[in-house]
Write an enzyme that holds these catalytic residues in place. Sequence first.
Site, PDB file in Angstrom:
ATOM      1  N   SER A 135       4.085   4.473 -19.223  1.00  0.00           N
ATOM      2  CA  SER A 135       3.744   5.170 -20.460  1.00  0.00           C
ATOM      3  C   SER A 135       4.936   5.935 -21.045  1.00  0.00           C
ATOM      4  O   SER A 135       5.982   5.342 -21.263  1.00  0.00           O
ATOM      5  CB  SER A 135       2.538   6.075 -20.194  1.00  0.00           C
ATOM      6  OG  SER A 135       1.902   6.333 -21.405  1.00  0.00           O
ATOM      7  N   HIS A 150      -5.154   1.994 -19.453  1.00  0.00           N
ATOM      8  CA  HIS A 150      -3.798   2.542 -19.459  1.00  0.00           C
ATOM      9  C   HIS A 150      -3.530   3.218 -18.106  1.00  0.00           C
ATOM     10  O   HIS A 150      -4.091   4.287 -17.815  1.00  0.00           O
ATOM     11  CB  HIS A 150      -3.738   3.577 -20.587  1.00  0.00           C
ATOM     12  CG  HIS A 150      -2.399   4.173 -20.809  1.00  0.00           C
ATOM     13  ND1 HIS A 150      -1.351   3.469 -21.342  1.00  0.00           N
ATOM     14  CD2 HIS A 150      -1.933   5.426 -20.572  1.00  0.00           C
ATOM     15  CE1 HIS A 150      -0.298   4.259 -21.441  1.00  0.00           C
ATOM     16  NE2 HIS A 150      -0.619   5.448 -20.972  1.00  0.00           N
TER      17      HIS A 150
HETATM   18  C1  GTR Z   1      -0.222   9.287 -24.972  1.00  0.00           C
HETATM   19  C2  GTR Z   1       0.847   8.939 -25.951  1.00  0.00           C
HETATM   20  C3  GTR Z   1       1.523   7.663 -25.565  1.00  0.00           C
HETATM   21  C4  GTR Z   1       1.828   7.574 -24.070  1.00  0.00           C
HETATM   22  C5  GTR Z   1       0.819   8.306 -23.204  1.00  0.00           C
HETATM   23  C6  GTR Z   1       1.271   8.644 -21.776  1.00  0.00           C
HETATM   24  O1  GTR Z   1      -0.905  10.423 -25.310  1.00  0.00           O
HETATM   25  O2  GTR Z   1       0.270   8.821 -27.215  1.00  0.00           O
HETATM   26  O3  GTR Z   1       2.691   7.453 -26.335  1.00  0.00           O
HETATM   27  O4  GTR Z   1       3.098   7.957 -23.787  1.00  0.00           O
HETATM   28  O5  GTR Z   1       0.402   9.492 -23.744  1.00  0.00           O
HETATM   29  O6  GTR Z   1       2.412   8.963 -21.532  1.00  0.00           O
HETATM   30  O7  GTR Z   1       0.401   8.618 -20.911  1.00  0.00           O
END
Ligand code: GTR
Length: 406
Positions: A244, A386
């Site tokens: 991420s 995610h």
């Molecule tokens: C989210 C963000 C993403 C990603 C994510 C993370 O809130 O919008 O760009 O980086 O966090 O790092 O888990």
Amino acid sequence: MKKLFAIAISAVGALMLFGACEQAPQADIHYGAEPLKFKSVKEWEKYHRPAIMSFFEEEVYGKMPQKKLPIKYELLEEGEALGGKAIRRQVAMHVEGCDVPMIILMYIPSNAKGAVPAFLGMNFKGNHNVNADPAIIISPNAPDTANGPEGITRGDASPRWPLDLIIDSGYAVVTINRDNVDPDKDDGFKNSVHPLFYKEGQNYPEPNEWGTIGAWAWSLSRVMDYLESDKSIDHKKVAVIGHSRLGKTSLWAGATDPRFAIVISNDSGCGGAALSIRKHGETVAKINKSFPHWFCDNYNKYSDNEEALKVDQQGLIALIAPRPVYVASASEDDWADPEGEFLSAVNASPVYELYGLKGLTGATMPGINTALQDGHVAYHLREGKHNITSFDWANYIKFADRHFGR
Ligand code: GTR
């Protein structure tokens, strides 16, 4: 329809990466100009790569300082771990001027004959969240330290760090905490490393100077400096990895520091592997609004103005060539735009082919849980949310095994 769209974006992406490079030596990269007719690696390295690097430095992540700071590395602790299969080593990185040491946590296979390859990546919640091992030193400034000792959540992130799998595969794991390096907050760059590089009278980075992703990537290079001196680690075989926001960081670290032999981006999304021009899921405007400290101030120029980007994120992946790169997505991670991450890897592939290496050119998006990883540019779409899971790690290990000749 979806396929046609993919091809259209792919063509746009190729134009964005190579447009007007024909006019080298100016290497002025414009969106929408004629595509580059590939000539040579020499031309890429001499004109196009430096122009693309300069674009990402000036307009996206900000320039990292060139000045070297005195850094002392101190062995804090070493011991047997994971039921005897690993050695745990903890090293403080004392950056002159920083109020807290940055702590490197390592697990090294104990049965290794000689130096081993390693995965190096930052962690979100503190070294002590990577595993429940009670000997792990609490990372200074880690988010869970805010509420005193009761708030400490040892081992909470262990599903993201399958140490047994990694150690059993013969790799060391090296990690450092993001907030320990630079707090993940829009706090005016008054702490950690940024002020150490301010010129006299300066109290905020210039519009083209590094933000927090830049500082995190810088710290990974400083860990690499240490690894070059650690005899347990084969420093020519260090894969930099991140999930991420830390996947955005691993890509930028890999682009700026050629010592990283493999670069892995897990669900890195906007400002990472995903193509910005698609405006799918998180957009440049949204990311700049929620996380104004991640990028340099110049990046704000592209909020709701992606068409003005002279090069899209495939350029970032191309900067890593000819070193192997792995981009991965998750099927339920629409926010990170899996298709945009895939297309970016596809669009960077012609640069790998210039080096005579196999990329992903012409590949269609693979089905769920199918890894395309027989070339130098790899991709998979894991089923689920995610996250970074053992499925992802198993594929990265397989990829590293092949490229490290194991
Ligand atoms: C989210 C963000 C993403 C990603 C994510 C993370 O809130 O919008 O760009 O980086 O966090 O790092 O888990």
